[in-house]
Structure formats: structure tokens, C-alpha cells
Motif scaffolding. Structure first.
Motif, PDB file in Angstrom:
ATOM      1  N   THR A   1      24.875  -3.710  -6.795  1.00 61.00           N
ATOM      2  CA  THR A   1      25.016  -2.312  -6.394  1.00 61.00           C
ATOM      3  C   THR A   1      23.768  -1.528  -6.746  1.00 61.00           C
ATOM      4  O   THR A   1      23.242  -0.753  -5.934  1.00 61.00           O
ATOM      5  CB  THR A   1      26.235  -1.675  -7.091  1.00 61.00           C
ATOM      6  N   TYR A   2      23.291  -1.731  -7.960  1.00 65.01           N
ATOM      7  CA  TYR A   2      22.116  -1.012  -8.451  1.00 65.01           C
ATOM      8  C   TYR A   2      20.898  -1.270  -7.561  1.00 65.01           C
ATOM      9  O   TYR A   2      20.256  -0.337  -7.069  1.00 65.01           O
ATOM     10  CB  TYR A   2      21.830  -1.444  -9.891  1.00 65.01           C
ATOM     11  N   PHE A   3      20.595  -2.535  -7.335  1.00 64.60           N
ATOM     12  CA  PHE A   3      19.363  -2.851  -6.610  1.00 64.60           C
ATOM     13  C   PHE A   3      19.482  -2.635  -5.105  1.00 64.60           C
ATOM     14  O   PHE A   3      18.497  -2.252  -4.465  1.00 64.60           O
ATOM     15  CB  PHE A   3      18.899  -4.270  -6.937  1.00 64.60           C
ATOM     16  N   ASN A   4      20.645  -2.858  -4.532  1.00 63.20           N
ATOM     17  CA  ASN A   4      20.794  -2.562  -3.111  1.00 63.20           C
ATOM     18  C   ASN A   4      20.548  -1.082  -2.849  1.00 63.20           C
ATOM     19  O   ASN A   4      19.863  -0.710  -1.887  1.00 63.20           O
ATOM     20  CB  ASN A   4      22.191  -2.957  -2.629  1.00 63.20           C
ATOM     21  N   GLY A   5      21.108  -0.223  -3.709  1.00 61.89           N
ATOM     22  CA  GLY A   5      20.915   1.214  -3.539  1.00 61.89           C
ATOM     23  C   GLY A   5      19.509   1.661  -3.838  1.00 61.89           C
ATOM     24  O   GLY A   5      18.955   2.534  -3.152  1.00 61.89           O
ATOM     25  N   LEU A   6      18.908   1.067  -4.873  1.00 55.77           N
ATOM     26  CA  LEU A   6      17.541   1.423  -5.247  1.00 55.77           C
ATOM     27  C   LEU A   6      16.546   1.022  -4.169  1.00 55.77           C
ATOM     28  O   LEU A   6      15.684   1.821  -3.768  1.00 55.77           O
ATOM     29  CB  LEU A   6      17.194   0.762  -6.578  1.00 55.77           C
ATOM     30  N   VAL A   7      16.647  -0.200  -3.692  1.00 56.51           N
ATOM     31  CA  VAL A   7      15.734  -0.674  -2.636  1.00 56.51           C
ATOM     32  C   VAL A   7      15.905   0.166  -1.377  1.00 56.51           C
ATOM     33  O   VAL A   7      14.919   0.542  -0.724  1.00 56.51           O
ATOM     34  CB  VAL A   7      15.960  -2.169  -2.355  1.00 56.51           C
ATOM     35  N   LYS A   8      17.141   0.473  -1.015  1.00 56.29           N
ATOM     36  CA  LYS A   8      17.381   1.294   0.169  1.00 56.29           C
ATOM     37  C   LYS A   8      16.714   2.661   0.034  1.00 56.29           C
ATOM     38  O   LYS A   8      16.106   3.163   0.990  1.00 56.29           O
ATOM     39  CB  LYS A   8      18.878   1.454   0.406  1.00 56.29           C
ATOM     40  N   PHE A   9      16.826   3.269  -1.136  1.00 60.25           N
ATOM     41  CA  PHE A   9      16.197   4.571  -1.351  1.00 60.25           C
ATOM     42  C   PHE A   9      14.687   4.493  -1.175  1.00 60.25           C
ATOM     43  O   PHE A   9      14.083   5.295  -0.455  1.00 60.25           O
ATOM     44  CB  PHE A   9      16.532   5.090  -2.751  1.00 60.25           C
ATOM     45  N   VAL A  10      14.058   3.530  -1.835  1.00 62.44           N
ATOM     46  CA  VAL A  10      12.596   3.399  -1.748  1.00 62.44           C
ATOM     47  C   VAL A  10      12.168   3.204  -0.299  1.00 62.44           C
ATOM     48  O   VAL A  10      11.225   3.837   0.186  1.00 62.44           O
ATOM     49  CB  VAL A  10      12.100   2.237  -2.633  1.00 62.44           C
TER      50      VAL A  10
ATOM     51  N   LYS B   1      11.227  -9.741  -3.232  1.00 60.62           N
ATOM     52  CA  LYS B   1      11.750 -10.115  -1.921  1.00 60.62           C
ATOM     53  C   LYS B   1      11.903  -8.906  -1.012  1.00 60.62           C
ATOM     54  O   LYS B   1      12.006  -9.053   0.207  1.00 60.62           O
ATOM     55  CB  LYS B   1      13.086 -10.861  -2.062  1.00 60.62           C
ATOM     56  N   ALA B   2      11.892  -7.690  -1.604  1.00 64.13           N
ATOM     57  CA  ALA B   2      11.908  -6.474  -0.798  1.00 64.13           C
ATOM     58  C   ALA B   2      10.498  -6.005  -0.465  1.00 64.13           C
ATOM     59  O   ALA B   2      10.325  -5.029   0.274  1.00 64.13           O
ATOM     60  CB  ALA B   2      12.654  -5.364  -1.539  1.00 64.13           C
ATOM     61  N   GLY B   3       9.489  -6.684  -1.001  1.00 63.40           N
ATOM     62  CA  GLY B   3       8.101  -6.329  -0.719  1.00 63.40           C
ATOM     63  C   GLY B   3       7.634  -5.085  -1.441  1.00 63.40           C
ATOM     64  O   GLY B   3       6.655  -4.459  -1.028  1.00 63.40           O
ATOM     65  N   ILE B   4       8.301  -4.703  -2.536  1.00 63.39           N
ATOM     66  CA  ILE B   4       7.943  -3.485  -3.274  1.00 63.39           C
ATOM     67  C   ILE B   4       7.028  -3.844  -4.436  1.00 63.39           C
ATOM     68  O   ILE B   4       7.365  -4.690  -5.278  1.00 63.39           O
ATOM     69  CB  ILE B   4       9.211  -2.776  -3.796  1.00 63.39           C
ATOM     70  N   GLU B   5       5.884  -3.215  -4.501  1.00 58.95           N
ATOM     71  CA  GLU B   5       4.970  -3.391  -5.624  1.00 58.95           C
ATOM     72  C   GLU B   5       5.501  -2.590  -6.815  1.00 58.95           C
ATOM     73  O   GLU B   5       5.985  -1.473  -6.654  1.00 58.95           O
ATOM     74  CB  GLU B   5       3.579  -2.892  -5.224  1.00 58.95           C
TER      75      GLU B   5
ATOM     76  N   PRO C   1       0.790  -1.236   0.000  1.00 64.03           N
ATOM     77  CA  PRO C   1       0.000   0.000   0.000  1.00 64.03           C
ATOM     78  C   PRO C   1       0.813   1.272   0.000  1.00 64.03           C
ATOM     79  O   PRO C   1       0.306   2.336  -0.372  1.00 64.03           O
ATOM     80  CB  PRO C   1      -0.836  -0.124   1.283  1.00 64.03           C
ATOM     81  N   THR C   2       2.102   1.221   0.389  1.00 70.33           N
ATOM     82  CA  THR C   2       2.883   2.453   0.502  1.00 70.33           C
ATOM     83  C   THR C   2       4.085   2.527  -0.441  1.00 70.33           C
ATOM     84  O   THR C   2       4.725   3.575  -0.526  1.00 70.33           O
ATOM     85  CB  THR C   2       3.393   2.643   1.944  1.00 70.33           C
ATOM     86  N   MET C   3       4.402   1.442  -1.142  1.00 67.56           N
ATOM     87  CA  MET C   3       5.554   1.443  -2.054  1.00 67.56           C
ATOM     88  C   MET C   3       5.135   0.828  -3.386  1.00 67.56           C
ATOM     89  O   MET C   3       5.053  -0.390  -3.523  1.00 67.56           O
ATOM     90  CB  MET C   3       6.727   0.663  -1.457  1.00 67.56           C
ATOM     91  N   LYS C   4       4.853   1.691  -4.360  1.00 69.60           N
ATOM     92  CA  LYS C   4       4.426   1.257  -5.694  1.00 69.60           C
ATOM     93  C   LYS C   4       5.281   1.991  -6.724  1.00 69.60           C
ATOM     94  O   LYS C   4       5.281   3.218  -6.776  1.00 69.60           O
ATOM     95  CB  LYS C   4       2.943   1.575  -5.918  1.00 69.60           C
ATOM     96  N   VAL C   5       6.015   1.252  -7.541  1.00 71.00           N
ATOM     97  CA  VAL C   5       6.959   1.843  -8.486  1.00 71.00           C
ATOM     98  C   VAL C   5       6.480   1.615  -9.914  1.00 71.00           C
ATOM     99  O   VAL C   5       6.299   0.467 -10.346  1.00 71.00           O
ATOM    100  CB  VAL C   5       8.374   1.254  -8.320  1.00 71.00           C
TER     101      VAL C   5
END
Length: 355
Positions: free
Chosen positions: A335-344, A101-105, A74-78
């Protein structure tokens, strides 16, 4: 195959540990959350597994664009804006290995003119302003809002995401500009002064001769570019190892849209290309929402410029991919996804700080 008693016991321990405590810190935290993330029941797109066509209005009539939702949060939709122009969502398929696995929609989306959407022949549709309006109509149809809506644009999608933010940032929760500079003239200069000279002089000379004659259909052009440019700055892998999603995206590229907006040259955006004078560098401070810029050390785009962009954004953060090129989501993937997921997740938890 029979297992010894000791082997069976060890296997049972490993299986139990694997189920009870995921090793990746970005993994969905518990079984109930995982179940909720994967539960499509009651959603409008349940029958199609998350895929749906969205009707959009344009100055030339109504058309349909393709989207596909993955997951529930409900709070993270990309919403993902692909490159090109005229590319497809397919290059983003590697997100399947990280966002769930990060739970991001997240939402795949083929822009109008792209392979999975309608492909009208009217070239007057291929302009920034109409594409921005299209993204806004897609946002409304998907029910995204300032409490959950993250917009990620890669390459040309980064131009589109920037323009959308400048017009509709009140609808955004977060913005990601991936592998795109804020100025096409600056990009052209970087291609001319930095990227070109990295090639063998004889190769560069022959490429420039072909471009001077506008002989872009000459097979020799790609014969030179593939080993000397694409595998150095677009995706740093041998061509035979390029991932299937990337190959499908290139095979499905709408060349009419691409050439009209980007132009036929691979060294900048030149000639009559409609994007050749695009420059929003002076407007970056107007984007108030948390924003991540991403650049690769070996990118077609200048990584120092993309780092500078973050410094101009009131809530900017830069993610550098030291092994990455223009498609850093593949050649510097972790590197790309660790940083992207952290930002979101930082934006979601209100822990966003400049880095």
C-alpha cells in the motif's frame, strides 16, 4: 539435473515471457530504460557506486555528511530524510525493492550527527534551523532542482521536510510527509488520550511511574514498551521478525541528538525536548507544491490528523495504510509504495489531483 523435453520447453517460454513483459506496472518500461537507469558511467560518484561524502558549513565549522545515489532519472529524484532525530538512512533500505523497478532515482542520506556522517559533540548544532540549512546544502551538492527534486521525510524527517518546504519550496517539485503530524502538541494529546489507554491499565500505570521518576534507563521501561507499544504502533511484527535494516537503524541511533530534540519519553515529545512546542498546522496552506501525506491506521501519529493535513495543502493528497503503523513502509508495504510511486509519477506527468 536433467529436464524433460516438455519441461525444458515450458521453462523457455516462461523465461521469454519474464524478460519481455514485466508483470509489475511500475517496472521500468524497456531494456534500454533499465540500462540507462543503472548506468553510473560519467557520474562523479561512479567509483564509489553512488556513495559520497558532502561537506557542509555550520556555525561550528565544516563537517561531512554521507549520501548514496541509486539510479538515474532526470525528472524524478527523491532525497530521503530519516527519522529520529539521530536515526539513520538504514530504515529506508526497503526502497530498494520498489524505486528501481519504477525508474525513480533516490538518495540515501545520514543527517549530521547520524551514524554514517560526522558526529560532532557540540549540542548547539541540534536545532531545526541548522538542519534545514544542511538539507539545502546537500540539495545544492547533489544538483537537485525544482524540475526533479522530491523531498521525502519520515517521522522527524517529516518535520524537517515541512520546515524545508516552508523556506525553500521554490526548489521543490514534490513533497512527501510520511507518518508525521503537523503539530507536536496534537501528537502529545493523541498519545495521551488514544494510544496510552489502548494498553493494559497495569502496564500503562507502571510506564507512567517510570516516566514520573525520569528512570528511563531502567530496563523495565523497554521491557514494557516493546511488546505493548512498539509492536503495536511502531512496527507491527513480532520483534524476532523485525527486518535487519530497522534493527541496524535502532542500534545506530544517536541518543544524544534524539533525547535533546525528541526527549526520553516514547509517549509524545515532552519535558525539555526542543521539539515539544513545534506546530506548523496553520502554515500548511503556504506549501504550494504537490504534497503527499502518509499515515497508518495503527500509527503512533493520528491518521485522521494526517488526512486533515492533506486537506489544508493546496495540492495535497493523503495515502492511508490500513494495516500500517509508524513504519508503514514495512508493515503495509505494498500500500505504501504503490501510493508513493503513483504520487511521484503523477507529479512528474502533471497528473496530480487531490484524492
Amino acid at each position: 539435473m536433467k529436464l524433460s523435453t516438455a519441461s525444458a520447453a515450458l521453462l523457455a517460454i516462461l523465461l521469454t515471457q519474464g524478460c519481455s513483459a514485466p508483470a509489475d506496472s511500475t517496472a521500468v518500461s524497456n531494456e534500454q530504460t533499465t540500462t540507462s537507469y543503472l548506468d553510473y558511467s560519467g557520474r562523479e560518484d561512479e567509483l564509489s557506486g553512488g556513495a559520497r561524502m558532502i561537506k557542509i558549513n555550520t556555525p561550528k565549522g565544516e563537517f561531512n555528511v554521507w549520501t548514496k545515489r541509486v539510479g538515474n532519472n532526470p525528472t524524478m529524484k527523491v532525497l530521503l530524510l530519516h527519522g529520529g532525530p539521530g536515526g539513520t538512512h538504514e530504515a529506508f533500505e526497503c526502497f530498494d525493492s520498489y524505486f528501481p523497478k519504477a525508474g525513480i532515482e533516490y538518495y540515501y542520506y545520514d543527517q549530521l550527527g547520524s551514524h554514517y556522517s560526522d558526529q560532532p559533540a557540540d549540542t548547539s548544532l541540534w536545532n531545526i534551523e541548522r538542519f534545514v540549512e544542511e538539507v539545502e546544502q546537500v540539495r545544492q551538492a547533489l544538483g537537485l532542482n525544482k524540475d526533479n527534486f522530491y523531498l521525502l521525510g519520515h517521522s522527524w524527517g517529516g518535520i524537517l521536510a515541512t520546515e524545508y518546504a516552508l523556506k525553500h519550496q521554490d526548489k521543490l517539485k514534490g513533497l512527501i510527509i510520511s507518518n508525521m503530524m503537523s503539530s507536536v502538541p496534537a501528537y502529545n494529546q493523541y498519545a495521551e488520550e488514544v494510544l496510552g489507554p489502548q494498553m493494559p491499565p497495569a502496564v500503562l500505570s507502571e510506564i507512567k511511574q517510570i516516566e514520573a521518576k525520569s528512570d528511563f534507563s531502567n530496563p523495565r521501561y523497554m521491557e514494557l514498551l516493546l511488546p505493548n507499544f512498539y509492536t503495536k504502533h511502531a512496527l507491527r511484527m513480532p520483534l524476532e521478525q523485525w527486518p535487519d535494516p530497522v534493527n541496524r537503524m535502532f542500534n545506530h541511533m544517536n541518543q544524544t541528538v534524539y533525547v535533546q530534540m525528541q526527549g526520553p519519553s516514547e509517549f509524545g515529545i515532552r519535558g525539555n525536548a526542543s521539539l515539544r512546542n513545534w506546530d506548523r498546522s496553520a502554515d500548511l496552506p503556504k506549501i504550494q507544491v504537490p504534497t503527499l501525506t502518509i499515515g497508518g491506521q495503527h500509527d503512533t501519529m493520528d491518521p485522521e490528523h494526517m488526512k486533515w493535513m492533506a486537506s489544508q495543502l493546496p495540492q495535497g493528497r493523503y495515502l492511508h495504510c490500513p494495516e500500517g503503523s509508524h513504519m508503514a513502509m514495512y508493515d503495509d508495504q505494498k500500500t505504501y509504495f504503490n501510493g508513493l510511486v503513483k504520487f511521484v509519477k503523477d507529479v512528474d506527468s502533471k497528473a496530480m489531483v487531490k484524492e
